[in-house]
Design a protein around this motif. Structure first.
Motif, short mmCIF file in Angstrom:
data_model
loop_
_atom_site.label_atom_id
_atom_site.label_comp_id
_atom_site.label_asym_id
_atom_site.label_seq_id
_atom_site.Cartn_x
_atom_site.Cartn_y
_atom_site.Cartn_z
N ILE A 21 -2.42 2.42 12.67
CA ILE A 21 -3.26 3.51 13.17
C ILE A 21 -2.64 4.10 14.44
O ILE A 21 -2.58 5.31 14.61
CB ILE A 21 -4.69 3.00 13.44
CG1 ILE A 21 -5.39 2.65 12.11
CG2 ILE A 21 -5.51 4.06 14.19
CD1 ILE A 21 -6.72 1.96 12.29
N GLY A 22 -2.16 3.23 15.31
CA GLY A 22 -1.52 3.69 16.54
C GLY A 22 -0.25 4.48 16.28
O GLY A 22 0.16 5.30 17.11
N TYR A 27 -4.95 5.87 6.12
CA TYR A 27 -5.22 5.01 4.96
C TYR A 27 -4.40 5.45 3.75
O TYR A 27 -3.85 4.63 3.01
CB TYR A 27 -6.72 5.05 4.65
CG TYR A 27 -7.11 4.44 3.33
CD1 TYR A 27 -7.13 3.06 3.17
CD2 TYR A 27 -7.45 5.25 2.24
CE1 TYR A 27 -7.49 2.49 1.95
CE2 TYR A 27 -7.80 4.68 1.02
CZ TYR A 27 -7.81 3.31 0.89
OH TYR A 27 -8.16 2.75 -0.32
N GLY A 28 -4.29 6.77 3.55
CA GLY A 28 -3.53 7.27 2.42
C GLY A 28 -2.06 6.89 2.48
O GLY A 28 -1.45 6.56 1.46
N ALA A 29 -1.48 6.91 3.68
CA ALA A 29 -0.07 6.54 3.82
C ALA A 29 0.14 5.08 3.46
O ALA A 29 1.13 4.72 2.81
CB ALA A 29 0.40 6.80 5.26
N LYS A 35 1.30 0.95 -3.29
CA LYS A 35 1.61 1.21 -4.71
C LYS A 35 3.05 0.80 -5.02
O LYS A 35 3.32 0.16 -6.05
CB LYS A 35 1.42 2.69 -5.03
CG LYS A 35 -0.02 3.15 -5.18
CD LYS A 35 -0.04 4.64 -5.53
CE LYS A 35 -1.46 5.17 -5.62
NZ LYS A 35 -1.46 6.63 -5.94
N MET A 36 3.96 1.16 -4.12
CA MET A 36 5.37 0.82 -4.34
C MET A 36 5.57 -0.70 -4.33
O MET A 36 6.32 -1.25 -5.13
CB MET A 36 6.24 1.48 -3.28
CG MET A 36 7.73 1.33 -3.52
SD MET A 36 8.73 2.37 -2.41
CE MET A 36 8.34 4.00 -3.05
#
Length: 276
Positions: A21-22, A27-29, A35-36
């Motif tokens: 976050i910092g 969240y999407g990133a 997934k990878m």
């Protein structure tokens, strides 16, 4: 078991997510990265089904990721690889420091690293040390890297080691070390969960200690950890190298402290030793 696993995963992810976050990671990133990881691990550890290579459909079933997305991610993994590597110069510099503090010809009778002439045919030298670790960079380039981060200094043709560990100030190096060290710690822990001959995984834990005790003990604890790593490096370097299969090894030491929770009460130390 699922609830216990969920609790463990939350404990592992919380400090990482706080850091992400910092760094501006949403969240999407993180989900794109996960997934990878799911596709890579499914392919590596569940790579064959009934004697046949794992298909995109099978990976989709194992991971819950859409088959078209699985195909895209597998192509990305083939193109870019799965494991980011530590910067070459940082890796070699760390190896040189480790050899310097542990190999007998580069230490004094008390086991402390000697100051080394930059080059010499008569006595151990910095250039000879770089050759001992089979560095494929010029010794001067390695020395420049050590000087840049304040680990070593050359004065009138003599190189002095200022710190007993290579610690880079470059963010990309620090993140790479994070991935390497924490990644192998988790691999060790997961290996022990899966059974078989366990790896070393122990931690000393105190719930509440007086701050004054920690202030006094912390420097000695750090010195104890350095001695452990130095002696392990010396032991492994002294071993003969017979022909045959090879394995990689990482022995790590970590330390963490923070303010005790308000509801904590001072109690006896407990040593968590799930595996030996």
């Amino acid at each position: 078991m699922n609830e216990a696993l969920k609790t463990a995963v939350l404990a592992i992810l919380r400090p990482l997510v706080r850091y992400l976050i910092g760094q501006g990671w949403t969240y999407g990133a993180l989900t794109d990265t996960l997934k990878m990881v799911y596709v890579a691990e499914a392919g590596r550890h569940y790579g064959k089904a009934a004697g046949r290579p794992l298909t995109d459909s099978r990976v989709s079933l194992l991971t819950g990721i859409h088959r078209k997305e699985v195909k895209r991610l597998r192509l990305l993994l083939e193109e870019h690889g799965e494991r980011p590597m530590l910067r070459h110069g940082a890796n070699l510099a760390a190896q040189v420091v480790a050899a310097w503090i542990s190999m007998a010809e580069y230490t004094d009778p008390a086991g402390q690293p000697r100051s080394l002439p930059l080059r010499s045919m008569a006595v151990p030298s910095f250039e000879g040390l770089a050759r001992r670790v089979k560095a494929d960079m010029r010794p001067r380039a390695i020395l420049d890297e050590l000087g840049r981060v304040g680990v070593a200094q050359e004065q009138e043709g003599v190189v002095h080691l200022l710190r007993a560990a290579y610690i880079s100030d470059l963010p990309e190096d620090q993140v790479a070390f994070l991935g390497e060290n924490v990644g192998d710690h988790l691999r060790s822990a997961v290996h022990n969960l899966e059974g078989g001959e366990p790896f070393l995984e122990r931690a000393l834990y105190f719930d509440a200690l007086p701050v004054a005790v920690l202030e006094e003990a912390r420097p000695e604890i750090y010195r104890m950890s350095e001695r452990l790593l130095r002696e392990a490096h010396r032991r492994l370097n002294a071993a003969e190298s017979p022909e045959g299969p090879q394995r990689r090894l990482r022995l790590g030491v970590y330390y963490y402290e923070e303010d005790a929770a308000a509801e904590s009460t001072e109690g006896p130390a407990a040593e968590d030793e799930p595996h030996a």
